[in-house]
Design a protein around this motif. Structure first.
Motif, short mmCIF file in Angstrom:
data_model
loop_
_atom_site.label_atom_id
_atom_site.label_comp_id
_atom_site.label_asym_id
_atom_site.label_seq_id
_atom_site.Cartn_x
_atom_site.Cartn_y
_atom_site.Cartn_z
N UNK A 1 -13.69 35.93 32.72
CA UNK A 1 -14.19 36.10 34.08
C UNK A 1 -13.73 34.98 35.00
N UNK A 2 -13.88 33.75 34.55
CA UNK A 2 -13.42 32.61 35.34
C UNK A 2 -11.89 32.56 35.41
N UNK A 3 -11.24 33.01 34.34
CA UNK A 3 -9.77 33.04 34.35
C UNK A 3 -9.28 33.96 35.45
N UNK A 4 -9.88 35.15 35.56
CA UNK A 4 -9.49 36.07 36.61
C UNK A 4 -9.73 35.50 37.99
N UNK A 5 -10.84 34.77 38.14
CA UNK A 5 -11.15 34.14 39.41
C UNK A 5 -10.12 33.07 39.76
N UNK A 6 -9.72 32.29 38.77
CA UNK A 6 -8.71 31.25 39.00
C UNK A 6 -7.37 31.86 39.41
N UNK A 7 -7.01 32.93 38.71
CA UNK A 7 -5.74 33.60 39.03
C UNK A 7 -5.76 34.14 40.47
N UNK A 8 -6.89 34.73 40.85
CA UNK A 8 -7.01 35.26 42.22
C UNK A 8 -6.89 34.14 43.25
N UNK A 9 -7.51 33.00 42.98
CA UNK A 9 -7.46 31.89 43.92
C UNK A 9 -6.04 31.34 44.05
N UNK A 10 -5.36 31.20 42.93
CA UNK A 10 -4.01 30.65 42.95
C UNK A 10 -3.03 31.62 43.62
N UNK A 11 -3.20 32.90 43.36
CA UNK A 11 -2.33 33.89 44.00
C UNK A 11 -2.56 33.92 45.51
N UNK B 1 -6.80 23.51 44.22
CA UNK B 1 -5.40 23.75 44.55
C UNK B 1 -5.03 23.00 45.84
N UNK B 2 -5.94 22.99 46.81
CA UNK B 2 -5.71 22.23 48.04
C UNK B 2 -5.61 20.73 47.72
N UNK B 3 -6.42 20.31 46.77
CA UNK B 3 -6.48 18.89 46.42
C UNK B 3 -5.27 18.43 45.60
#
Length: 355
Positions: free
Chosen positions: A235-245, A219-221
């Motif tokens: 599992x990875x989807x939830x992780x991605x959502x958390x990072x983006x939020x 996201x920074x990139x």
């Protein structure tokens, strides 16, 4: 709801697809009176399905087939070395059959070799074990899983009128040690590479913590150039959502998944995740119990499919978005309405007629 059953090609070299029970012997309600020992070795606790779904389904079916049989159970908690030790322990305990969902499909070949030395058949469950001495494979059509995920993502982007010139997709594929992950990735790329949307970057992991850190970096990139997130599981989807939020991204790009986990389905209802992919874990686990019981008795399980040259049974995947939840996981009893539609999701459940 879309149900697609397609024979995959490539690594799994499928000769035919089958969703039928592999044995007619399943009608034997109490078994043959012999107390066989059936070992079930599952790979991890990070994904809730294994202890929460696969084991109970397998155990209940085995008890129905053979009241006198003993289930030997272990979960490797993502350690291939631990799984090796667990398998050896079960062989020492006199297991008549090993049903193994490998942490590492290549390393687990030594489990098959050890079992063969004791004339104990091994069933590869959900993930392929690379060994010429497998007795049976029970899995899902994972290349088709990848196709369904990628097609749903591409269709969503097109429906939202997102032009390929606006950006691309970041991909979170599964671990390279998992044969299924390779098949899912192959299926997904087959769709994405012909869609006009480009892959900005990708990673290969089943670790949600690693996935979350990676998405933060992407996201920074790339920032707003990320128009879609391909995730191989929930599992990875939830992780991605958390990072983006955490980065303040709003609205979120569409995110895919797999496993029809409770968290994944609730994320779909909340509008954070776009879709998941559902395989009938009950059918898969019950088939495994039936095959294991047949092999313990010296009965050859029926099959109409082959995987990597081994007799097999495959289950077809289903793509699930919010409107499909009622007709898939709720209808099948995979999750109950009370489990899914807690207070935070009652309005969304009502909107999608989940009852």
């Amino acid at each position: 709801m879309r149900v697609l059953a397609v024979c995959a090609t490539g690594v799994l070299a499928l000769a035919a697809c089958s969703t039928n029970s592999p044995s007619s012997s399943s009608s034997a309600a109490k078994g043959d009176g012999k107390g066989y020992k059936i070992a079930l070795l599952l790979p991890e606790t990070a994904v809730a399905r294994y202890d929460g779904k696969d084991k109970p389904y397998f155990q209940a079916k085995l008890k129905k087939l053979c009241a006198s049989c003993t289930l030997l159970y272990a979960n490797a908690n993502s350690s291939a070395d631990t799984q090796q030790q667990q398998a050896q322990s079960m062989l020492t305990q006199g297991a008549d059959v090993l049903v193994v969902d490998p942490v590492d499909g290549v390393a687990a070949g030594s489990i098959v070799a050890a079992a063969k030395s004791k004339n104990v058949p091994v069933v590869a469950y959900d993930r392929l074990i690379k060994s010429p001495d497998l007795s049976y494979v029970i899995s899902n059509d994972y290349e088709q899983v990848g196709k369904l995920q990628a097609q749903a993502l591409v269709d969503k982007l097109k429906a939202d009128k997102v032009s390929p010139s606006e950006g691309g997709i970041i991909m979170m594929n599964g671990a390279t040690t998992d044969n299924n992950a390779g098949l899912i990735k192959k299926g997904a790329l087959g769709v994405i590479n012909n869609s006009g949307y480009k892959v900005l970057s990708s990673t290969d992991t089943w670790d949600p913590s690693a996935a979350q850190s990676w998405v933060s970096g992407q996201n920074t990139r790339f920032g707003k150039k990320i128009v879609g997130v391909y995730s191989a599981n929930d599992g990875n989807a939830g992780a991605a959502i958390a990072a983006l939020k955490a980065a303040g991204v709003s609205p979120l790009p569409p995110v895919t998944g797999l496993d029809a986990s409770l968290a994944g389905l609730q994320a779909i209802l909340a509008g954070n995740q776009y879709m998941t992919t559902y395989n009938s874990f009950q059918k898969e686990a019950e088939t495994a119990a039936t095959v294991a019981y047949d092999l313990a008795r010296g009965v050859t399980p029926k099959t109409s499919a082959t995987v990597d040259g081994h007799p097999a049974t495959l289950n077809p995947p289903v793509a699930v978005t919010a409107p499909d939840i009622q007709s898939t996981v709720i209808r099948d009893g995979f999750w109950s309405v009370s489990q899914l539609c807690t207070s935070a999701y009652k309005a969304a459940c009502a909107e999608h007629d989940i009852k």
